[in-house]
Design a protein around this motif. Structure first.
Motif, PDB file in Angstrom:
ATOM      1  N   SER A  62       0.814  -1.218   0.000  1.00 59.26           N
ATOM      2  CA  SER A  62       0.000   0.000   0.000  1.00 59.26           C
ATOM      3  C   SER A  62       0.848   1.269   0.000  1.00 59.26           C
ATOM      4  N   VAL A  63       0.213   2.367  -0.369  1.00 58.58           N
ATOM      5  CA  VAL A  63       0.858   3.678  -0.301  1.00 58.58           C
ATOM      6  C   VAL A  63       1.285   3.972   1.137  1.00 58.58           C
ATOM      7  N   GLU A  64       0.410   3.650   2.080  1.00 55.17           N
ATOM      8  CA  GLU A  64       0.688   3.960   3.476  1.00 55.17           C
ATOM      9  C   GLU A  64       1.925   3.214   3.993  1.00 55.17           C
ATOM     10  N   SER A 131       8.285   2.823  -4.904  1.00 57.24           N
ATOM     11  CA  SER A 131       7.368   2.243  -5.880  1.00 57.24           C
ATOM     12  C   SER A 131       5.917   2.620  -5.592  1.00 57.24           C
ATOM     13  N   TRP A 132       5.641   3.115  -4.406  1.00 55.91           N
ATOM     14  CA  TRP A 132       4.287   3.520  -4.029  1.00 55.91           C
ATOM     15  C   TRP A 132       3.897   4.865  -4.616  1.00 55.91           C
ATOM     16  N   MET A 133       4.865   5.629  -5.137  1.00 53.76           N
ATOM     17  CA  MET A 133       4.574   6.953  -5.673  1.00 53.76           C
ATOM     18  C   MET A 133       4.119   6.863  -7.118  1.00 53.76           C
ATOM     19  N   GLU A 189      -2.567  10.497  -2.142  1.00 54.76           N
ATOM     20  CA  GLU A 189      -2.991   9.136  -2.465  1.00 54.76           C
ATOM     21  C   GLU A 189      -3.575   8.333  -1.300  1.00 54.76           C
ATOM     22  N   THR A 190      -3.485   8.841  -0.079  1.00 53.89           N
ATOM     23  CA  THR A 190      -4.021   8.077   1.043  1.00 53.89           C
ATOM     24  C   THR A 190      -5.306   8.696   1.568  1.00 53.89           C
ATOM     25  N   ASP A 191      -6.170   7.841   2.108  1.00 47.75           N
ATOM     26  CA  ASP A 191      -7.355   8.326   2.804  1.00 47.75           C
ATOM     27  C   ASP A 191      -7.344   7.845   4.257  1.00 47.75           C
TER      28      ASP A 191
END
Length: 223
Positions: A62-64, A131-133, A189-191
């Motif tokens: 995940s992005v987080e 890689s999350w970006m 990108e995160t909520d």
């Protein structure tokens, strides 16, 4: 599932006595069953509230998780640079901002590592750094945006006098710019409410420090 209909006679052999309008009152067992159903419903709702975050927590890719891991590495270098400046810088204000950065970012490292533990994830993941970006920001020579090279770190450790101040201020300014770029990507990108909250604090702090670093660079240039 709806329980099958039952009659009072299945639970109570006492004949039901009709009230004045001809309707039989509910048995004490029926009232008890209703109370149990209400309590069970409340407990299930409470348990659902506790369990929901476990099912929605960020995953390994995940992005987080990527942000927490990469920003931990990014912060760790800032802490190292700041400790060098605290020990060796000549300008009191430089030493003070170094203390502020070291203590603040070490605390943020602790928060991000706590996230990973709470999410059941390891400090390192299976995905490459950055890689999350989604904007395609890449690691260059093993370094994330704004990070100092090994050669620059060696030069900072070996510097003496006002050169410590100058090198530290230059490196940390670039470091903060790269860090804010990473923070902005996470915010876009995160909520996850907690990640958003901490990332916004990071950004606000680093933007303020950028202004202070710029002022100190002007002061160091005169020394």
């Amino acid at each position: 599932m709806t329980a099958p209909a039952t009659t009072d006679s299945e639970y109570d052999d006492t004949p039901a006595v009709a009230d004045e309008d001809g309707r039989a009152p509910a048995s004490r067992y029926g009232v008890l069953a209703l109370a149990v159903m209400v309590v069970v419903g409340l407990l299930l709702g409470y348990a659902g509230g506790l369990l929901t975050p476990r099912f929605t927590r960020p995953g390994d890719a995940s992005v987080e998780a990527g942000f927490a891991r990469d920003m931990t590495t990014h912060h760790a270098q800032a802490v190292e640079m700041s400790l060098i400046a605290y020990r060796s810088a000549t300008i009191p204000e430089v030493r003070q901002i170094a203390v502020d950065i070291a203590s603040g970012q070490q605390g943020e490292i602790g928060a991000m590592q706590t996230w990973l533990r709470e999410w059941g994830l390891s400090p390192t993941g299976s995905k490459p750094p950055m890689s999350w970006m989604s904007d395609g920001a890449a690691v260059k020579n093993g370094l994330m945006p704004g990070m100092a090279t090994p050669q620059q770190m060696t030069a900072l450790r070996d510097a003496r006098g006002i050169e410590v101040d100058r090198q530290f201020l230059t490196l940390m300014y670039a470091h903060h710019l790269g860090g804010i770029h990473m923070i902005d990507a996470a915010l876009d990108e995160t909520d996850n409410d907690e990640v958003v909250r901490v990332a916004q604090i990071m950004k606000n702090t680093q933007q303020t420090e950028l202004n202070n670093l710029r002022q100190l660079q002007a002061q160091a240039a005169k020394g």
